[in-house]
Design an enzyme around this catalytic site. Sequence first.
Site, PDB file in Angstrom:
ATOM      1  N   HIS A 188       0.803  -1.215   0.000  1.00 19.10           N
ATOM      2  CA  HIS A 188       0.000   0.000   0.000  1.00 19.10           C
ATOM      3  C   HIS A 188       0.838   1.268   0.000  1.00 19.10           C
ATOM      4  O   HIS A 188       0.368   2.316  -0.431  1.00 19.10           O
ATOM      5  CB  HIS A 188      -1.033  -0.039   1.123  1.00 19.10           C
ATOM      6  N   ARG A 293     -11.224   3.298  -0.896  1.00 19.60           N
ATOM      7  CA  ARG A 293     -10.828   2.273   0.076  1.00 19.60           C
ATOM      8  C   ARG A 293     -11.254   2.735   1.473  1.00 19.60           C
ATOM      9  O   ARG A 293     -10.480   3.351   2.203  1.00 19.60           O
ATOM     10  CB  ARG A 293      -9.311   2.056   0.032  1.00 19.60           C
ATOM     11  N   ARG A 329     -16.004   1.148  -1.468  1.00 22.96           N
ATOM     12  CA  ARG A 329     -15.790  -0.260  -1.122  1.00 22.96           C
ATOM     13  C   ARG A 329     -15.941  -0.392   0.385  1.00 22.96           C
ATOM     14  O   ARG A 329     -15.338   0.363   1.144  1.00 22.96           O
ATOM     15  CB  ARG A 329     -14.393  -0.702  -1.536  1.00 22.96           C
ATOM     16  N   GLU A 427     -11.773 -10.560  -7.052  1.00 23.40           N
ATOM     17  CA  GLU A 427     -10.345 -10.598  -6.707  1.00 23.40           C
ATOM     18  C   GLU A 427      -9.923 -11.954  -6.157  1.00 23.40           C
ATOM     19  O   GLU A 427      -8.835 -12.091  -5.612  1.00 23.40           O
ATOM     20  CB  GLU A 427      -9.985  -9.459  -5.749  1.00 23.40           C
ATOM     21  N   ASN A 450      -4.787  -6.688  -7.945  1.00 24.21           N
ATOM     22  CA  ASN A 450      -3.687  -6.858  -6.984  1.00 24.21           C
ATOM     23  C   ASN A 450      -3.861  -8.180  -6.237  1.00 24.21           C
ATOM     24  O   ASN A 450      -2.944  -8.998  -6.152  1.00 24.21           O
ATOM     25  CB  ASN A 450      -3.657  -5.723  -5.957  1.00 24.21           C
ATOM     26  N   ASP A 451      -5.044  -8.365  -5.691  1.00 25.09           N
ATOM     27  CA  ASP A 451      -5.287  -9.616  -4.965  1.00 25.09           C
ATOM     28  C   ASP A 451      -5.501 -10.785  -5.923  1.00 25.09           C
ATOM     29  O   ASP A 451      -5.037 -11.895  -5.655  1.00 25.09           O
ATOM     30  CB  ASP A 451      -6.487  -9.469  -4.024  1.00 25.09           C
ATOM     31  N   ARG A 461       1.634 -10.858  -2.301  1.00 26.43           N
ATOM     32  CA  ARG A 461       1.943  -9.552  -2.897  1.00 26.43           C
ATOM     33  C   ARG A 461       2.812  -8.689  -1.989  1.00 26.43           C
ATOM     34  O   ARG A 461       3.343  -7.667  -2.398  1.00 26.43           O
ATOM     35  CB  ARG A 461       0.648  -8.815  -3.267  1.00 26.43           C
ATOM     36  N   CYS A 498     -10.091  -2.127 -10.930  1.00 28.68           N
ATOM     37  CA  CYS A 498      -9.642  -1.096  -9.988  1.00 28.68           C
ATOM     38  C   CYS A 498      -8.294  -1.445  -9.368  1.00 28.68           C
ATOM     39  O   CYS A 498      -7.754  -0.682  -8.577  1.00 28.68           O
ATOM     40  CB  CYS A 498     -10.688  -0.827  -8.914  1.00 28.68           C
TER      41      CYS A 498
END
Length: 543
Positions: A188, A293, A329, A427, A450-451, A461, A498
């Site tokens: 992040h 987020r 989200r 995801e 990402n996930d 990750r 996203c």
Amino acid sequence: MKVLEGKSVYGGIAIGKISIFAKGDRQVKRTSIEDTAAEIKRFDEAKEKAKEQLKALYEKALHEVGEVNAMIFDVHQMMLDDLDYVESVTNIIETQHVNAEFAVATTGDNLSDVFASMEDAYMKERAADIKDISNRVIRILQDREADGLDSDEPVILVAEDLAPSETVQLDKSKVLSFVTRLGSTNSHTAILARTMNIPALIGVGYSEEMDGKMAVVDGFEGKILVEPDEDTLRQYEGRKEEEEKKKKLLQDLKGKETVTLDGRTIHLYANIGSVSDIASVLANDADGIGLFRSEFLYLESDTYPTEEEQFKAYRTVAETMAGKRVIIRTLDIGADKQVEYFDLGKEDNPAMGYRAIRICLDQPDIFKTQLRAIYRASHYGTISIMFPMIISVDEVKKIKEITEEVRKELEAQGIPYGEVELGIMIETPAAVMISDLLAKEVDFFSIGTNDLTQYTLAIDRQNPKLDPIYDPHHEALLRMLQMVVDHGHREGCWVGICGELGADTALTETFLRMGFDELSVSPSMVLKVRDVIRRMDLSDEEV
Ligand code: PEP
Ligand code: MG
């Protein structure tokens, strides 16, 4: 001049002084003291100074985020004067003949353990506050400024690693670049650097004596040059200017449509982590917010944010975006995003553990508080809700029951809310494989690459060692993306991306050809992606 190599996670040039990030964890030594009266006086003075700081913080917060959020600084001031607390510190100094720092640290640890073991949820939460006030007094006694940044001018922030809970507390206007020893391309901090449009490096083996020295971060080459010579500095100043010019050229694309040469349009949205990121969304002219987020509201807070606090944040975002779509989200904590007051406990595999929607379905009170706040805010703009980490149709059905309950309660109370689209993040490989079934339940899909990459390739990750094989262009991933678009469209769902891959301009054309309806990227990438799309011609496509 000393040059340290690392790995770039975001390009750009930064020039400024290095500030080594001081972790909140204090180092306190126990020293024997003869003059205990003088030591108690030192403690008293530090305590008074801490109260002054808290008073100033209260005023600042009152002005910036309102009374409810500012209250915590008032509570901290009172706690510092608490008789049990003060007596414990003075007793330890007097009876053990030790330094004030040690007495404060011991008191802080002891009392916070006592609070943590209490049944009452409110008292339990005070454990973190006791630690917080003790750390503040210790910092004053040690003559250190606040945790993290202690500079008035913007700096190159160098750290071992930065947890999301640490980055949320940083004064972002003071950060020119992030440089860490640990961390990964997909952490992040890397996402934050992209949002802030500043260069970031990982894997840099820095040393403490670099603190305060002048340096250049070259985010293109992945290196940091400490105490650069005159020539090098001048060269980099020139390159920095060129970069600024390029950014300015992109500004011409503001107000222009995101459309290909042959007339295909796509929604180009931006990802945000907090309300303050909207400034950069507006500055970069995104068509909407594709991922808010919301867990950062929880990370920024010392305790569960109330419905009212959340409502204010969501309403501000909705109103500022003035009718453009805002996709919120729901809470996605767990894994690397740890929030102390949730008390999630230690897990062997947190990325595959108790996180995100699993927590929300398990603790519906927390979930409903957030949903009520979002629905209430939907009256003030165009809000959609998106749910993270979905693996089954059953979960979606349960979510829909809960949203229905929330709407009914609001209606019964005469509280207005707007039309709200419901969507899910795709995801997990499970969600991809049943996307035909999931599409029947929702209005849209947004792919969290990402996930999805980490779960599909079985690559953590967060693990920098695996960065070289973390390949979001993997054929397995690309096939999955196509599958999700096709399944979504068949049931009338719109489909977007996203995750960070959405901003990968090497794939922008592929995404459009696959049929994606939306891309949501870091605000700083919006104009760049728009530029690529506006130069694209898809007229050779078979229809
Ligand atoms: C993702 O997983 O791609 C995503 C967008 O969510 P996060 O990075 O917050 O997990
Ligand atoms: Mg995710």
